[in-house]
Each structure stands twice: as structure tokens, then as C-alpha cells.
Write a protein that holds these residues in place. Structure first.
Motif, PDB file in Angstrom:
ATOM      1  N   ASP A 192       6.850   9.426  -0.018  1.00  0.00           N
ATOM      2  CA  ASP A 192       6.793   8.261  -0.831  1.00  0.00           C
ATOM      3  C   ASP A 192       6.659   6.647   0.071  1.00  0.00           C
ATOM      4  O   ASP A 192       8.476   6.990   0.007  1.00  0.00           O
ATOM      5  CB  ASP A 192       6.866   8.465  -1.563  1.00  0.00           C
ATOM      6  CG  ASP A 192       5.907   7.618  -3.045  1.00  0.00           C
ATOM      7  OD1 ASP A 192       4.938   7.025  -2.978  1.00  0.00           O
ATOM      8  OD2 ASP A 192       6.270   7.421  -3.837  1.00  0.00           O
ATOM      9  N   LEU A 193       5.696   6.756   0.352  1.00  0.00           N
ATOM     10  CA  LEU A 193       6.031   5.021   1.538  1.00  0.00           C
ATOM     11  C   LEU A 193       5.458   4.378   1.425  1.00  0.00           C
ATOM     12  O   LEU A 193       4.783   3.808   0.532  1.00  0.00           O
ATOM     13  CB  LEU A 193       5.407   5.363   3.004  1.00  0.00           C
ATOM     14  CG  LEU A 193       5.959   6.514   3.368  1.00  0.00           C
ATOM     15  CD1 LEU A 193       5.875   6.889   5.010  1.00  0.00           C
ATOM     16  CD2 LEU A 193       8.165   6.496   4.055  1.00  0.00           C
ATOM     17  N   LEU A 194       5.651   3.392   0.923  1.00  0.00           N
ATOM     18  CA  LEU A 194       5.469   1.927   0.846  1.00  0.00           C
ATOM     19  C   LEU A 194       5.405   0.978   2.179  1.00  0.00           C
ATOM     20  O   LEU A 194       6.165   0.244   2.662  1.00  0.00           O
ATOM     21  CB  LEU A 194       6.161   0.764  -0.140  1.00  0.00           C
ATOM     22  CG  LEU A 194       5.337  -0.031  -0.483  1.00  0.00           C
ATOM     23  CD1 LEU A 194       4.647  -0.786  -1.304  1.00  0.00           C
ATOM     24  CD2 LEU A 194       6.979  -1.226  -1.607  1.00  0.00           C
ATOM     25  N   HIS A 195       3.910   1.178   2.832  1.00  0.00           N
ATOM     26  CA  HIS A 195       3.137  -0.199   3.674  1.00  0.00           C
ATOM     27  C   HIS A 195       3.163  -1.447   3.130  1.00  0.00           C
ATOM     28  O   HIS A 195       2.842  -1.969   1.850  1.00  0.00           O
ATOM     29  CB  HIS A 195       1.783   0.781   4.577  1.00  0.00           C
ATOM     30  CG  HIS A 195       2.219   1.658   4.819  1.00  0.00           C
ATOM     31  ND1 HIS A 195       1.799   1.835   6.061  1.00  0.00           N
ATOM     32  CD2 HIS A 195       2.612   3.230   4.341  1.00  0.00           C
ATOM     33  CE1 HIS A 195       2.537   3.179   6.284  1.00  0.00           C
ATOM     34  NE2 HIS A 195       1.769   3.616   5.138  1.00  0.00           N
ATOM     35  N   ALA A 242      11.953   0.187  -3.649  1.00  0.00           N
ATOM     36  CA  ALA A 242      11.822  -0.086  -1.967  1.00  0.00           C
ATOM     37  C   ALA A 242      12.695  -0.881  -0.960  1.00  0.00           C
ATOM     38  O   ALA A 242      13.247  -1.547  -1.315  1.00  0.00           O
ATOM     39  CB  ALA A 242      10.268  -1.010  -1.334  1.00  0.00           C
ATOM     40  N   ALA A 248      10.341   6.431  -6.312  1.00  0.00           N
ATOM     41  CA  ALA A 248       9.506   5.954  -7.537  1.00  0.00           C
ATOM     42  C   ALA A 248      10.540   5.820  -8.511  1.00  0.00           C
ATOM     43  O   ALA A 248      10.026   5.692 -10.157  1.00  0.00           O
ATOM     44  CB  ALA A 248       8.088   6.935  -7.679  1.00  0.00           C
ATOM     45  N   LYS A 275       0.535   7.548  -0.797  1.00  0.00           N
ATOM     46  CA  LYS A 275       0.880   9.021  -1.749  1.00  0.00           C
ATOM     47  C   LYS A 275      -0.580   8.356  -2.910  1.00  0.00           C
ATOM     48  O   LYS A 275      -1.292   9.694  -3.162  1.00  0.00           O
ATOM     49  CB  LYS A 275       1.910   9.184  -2.797  1.00  0.00           C
ATOM     50  CG  LYS A 275       2.326  10.223  -2.909  1.00  0.00           C
ATOM     51  CD  LYS A 275       3.858  10.871  -3.339  1.00  0.00           C
ATOM     52  CE  LYS A 275       4.065  11.861  -3.582  1.00  0.00           C
ATOM     53  NZ  LYS A 275       5.241  12.506  -3.193  1.00  0.00           N
ATOM     54  N   TYR A 307       0.980  -1.371  -0.087  1.00  0.00           N
ATOM     55  CA  TYR A 307       0.202  -0.356  -0.002  1.00  0.00           C
ATOM     56  C   TYR A 307       1.156   0.804  -0.237  1.00  0.00           C
ATOM     57  O   TYR A 307       1.295   1.622   0.916  1.00  0.00           O
ATOM     58  CB  TYR A 307      -0.876  -0.405   1.846  1.00  0.00           C
ATOM     59  CG  TYR A 307      -1.426   1.365   1.716  1.00  0.00           C
ATOM     60  CD1 TYR A 307      -2.815   1.604   0.934  1.00  0.00           C
ATOM     61  CD2 TYR A 307      -1.229   2.166   2.495  1.00  0.00           C
ATOM     62  CE1 TYR A 307      -2.986   2.493   1.167  1.00  0.00           C
ATOM     63  CE2 TYR A 307      -2.817   3.161   2.756  1.00  0.00           C
ATOM     64  CZ  TYR A 307      -2.795   3.853   2.281  1.00  0.00           C
ATOM     65  OH  TYR A 307      -4.105   4.422   2.527  1.00  0.00           O
ATOM     66  N   ARG A 308       0.589   2.218  -0.824  1.00  0.00           N
ATOM     67  CA  ARG A 308       1.234   3.379  -1.468  1.00  0.00           C
ATOM     68  C   ARG A 308       0.046   4.473  -0.305  1.00  0.00           C
ATOM     69  O   ARG A 308      -0.376   4.286  -1.584  1.00  0.00           O
ATOM     70  CB  ARG A 308       1.586   3.585  -2.047  1.00  0.00           C
ATOM     71  CG  ARG A 308       3.150   2.920  -2.804  1.00  0.00           C
ATOM     72  CD  ARG A 308       3.497   2.724  -4.034  1.00  0.00           C
ATOM     73  NE  ARG A 308       4.153   4.331  -4.357  1.00  0.00           N
ATOM     74  CZ  ARG A 308       4.010   5.355  -5.444  1.00  0.00           C
ATOM     75  NH1 ARG A 308       3.871   3.785  -6.722  1.00  0.00           N
ATOM     76  NH2 ARG A 308       4.096   6.090  -5.399  1.00  0.00           N
ATOM     77  N   ASP A 335      11.007   3.089   2.489  1.00  0.00           N
ATOM     78  CA  ASP A 335      11.225   4.529   1.295  1.00  0.00           C
ATOM     79  C   ASP A 335      10.354   4.144  -0.052  1.00  0.00           C
ATOM     80  O   ASP A 335      11.292   2.813  -0.240  1.00  0.00           O
ATOM     81  CB  ASP A 335      12.457   5.739   1.269  1.00  0.00           C
ATOM     82  CG  ASP A 335      12.730   5.801   2.843  1.00  0.00           C
ATOM     83  OD1 ASP A 335      11.105   6.614   3.123  1.00  0.00           O
ATOM     84  OD2 ASP A 335      13.397   6.188   3.833  1.00  0.00           O
ATOM     85  N   TRP A 336       9.327   4.274  -0.261  1.00  0.00           N
ATOM     86  CA  TRP A 336       9.538   4.164  -2.381  1.00  0.00           C
ATOM     87  C   TRP A 336       9.648   4.813  -2.962  1.00  0.00           C
ATOM     88  O   TRP A 336       9.692   6.381  -2.222  1.00  0.00           O
ATOM     89  CB  TRP A 336       8.104   4.041  -2.185  1.00  0.00           C
ATOM     90  CG  TRP A 336       7.756   3.870  -3.675  1.00  0.00           C
ATOM     91  CD1 TRP A 336       6.894   5.054  -4.986  1.00  0.00           C
ATOM     92  CD2 TRP A 336       7.656   2.132  -4.645  1.00  0.00           C
ATOM     93  NE1 TRP A 336       7.568   3.895  -6.173  1.00  0.00           N
ATOM     94  CE2 TRP A 336       7.479   2.812  -5.654  1.00  0.00           C
ATOM     95  CE3 TRP A 336       8.449   1.010  -4.384  1.00  0.00           C
ATOM     96  CZ2 TRP A 336       8.144   1.878  -6.745  1.00  0.00           C
ATOM     97  CZ3 TRP A 336       9.076   0.310  -4.739  1.00  0.00           C
ATOM     98  CH2 TRP A 336       8.443   0.642  -6.680  1.00  0.00           C
TER      99      TRP A 336
END
Length: 128
Positions: free
Chosen positions: A74-77, A102, A97, A64, A61-62, A94-95
């Protein structure tokens, strides 16, 4: 058919002694209809077969993408659900992009920087 493919991938991984990552499509309509856009295991299309065969299911899940530009980072859960022998857990990366990767948030890597080969030793204050 999906259950048959998932079971076949599991058997292949066991025989070859390798890890197989199998991406799956989420049911977008179910996600978009909810206020909370974080994915759940029930959102997986045809989820019964892959979930039964999988050792774990990682849902990405991002914020942003769903919460707009008011999100600072911009994070990636990553939500790990349906894990065998462990309760569900989650972590945040941390994503980056621009390079589609990640990374561990403690590394403070610029998108152009190569990934470290060995784990980075992080001090208590978070500095590498």
C-alpha cells in the motif's frame, strides 16, 4: 469565491510566517473516466484560483484504491506539480492505513511504532 479564499490563505500564511496546507476536492468524474487514475492538476475542482495562489500543489495517489487487491504494497505516490521555481517531481511513501500515515519507505516502520524524531540514517543497502 475559491480564488478569493485561496488568495486570503496565502496572505495569512505570509503574515504569520507559517505553512498552510489547504486540501482541495478532485473532480472525481474526470478521474474515473480515464484509464490512468493518477490525478492531474486539471482535476482540481475550481483549480484556477488555488493553483495561482499556491506555492506548490501536491497530488496524492494510492494505487491500491484504483488497481485493486493485486497490488502488493500500500503505497502513497505524491506528485508535486505547479511548484514555483522547480520542475514537477514525485516520490513514493509507504501508506500505513491502520494509523492513517505515510512514512519514508526506508524507515521500515511498523504501524504501531512511533515516528522517529530525527531522520533515520540509512545504509546503502537500505537497512536502518
Amino acid at each position: 469565491e475559491i480564488e478569493h479564499v485561496a488568495t486570503g490563505l496565502k496572505k495569512l500564511a505570509d503574515r504569520a510566517d507559517v505553512v498552510i496546507l489547504a486540501p482541495a476536492q478532485l473532480n472525481d468524474k474526470a478521474v474515473e473516466a480515464r484509464q490512468d487514475k493518477r490525478p492531474t492538476r486539471q482535476d482540481l475542482s475550481g483549480s484556477s484560483g488555488p493553483v495561482k495562489a499556491a506555492d506548490f500543489v501536491a497530488l496524492l495517489y494510492r494505487p491500491k484504491l484504483h488497481e485493486g487487491t493485486n497490488v502488493d504494497m500500500d503505497l502513497l505516490h505524491v506528485f508535486v506539480d505547479a511548484a514555483r521555481r522547480t520542475p514537477p517531481f514525485s516520490f513514493v511513501l509507504d501508506w500505513q492505513a491502520t494509523v492513517m500515515r505515510a512514512v519514508d519507505r526506508r524507515w521500515n516502520l511498523l504501524p504501531d511504532a512511533p515516528l522517529p524524531i530525527a531522520p533515520v540514517d540509512v545504509n546503502a543497502d537500505g537497512a536502518a
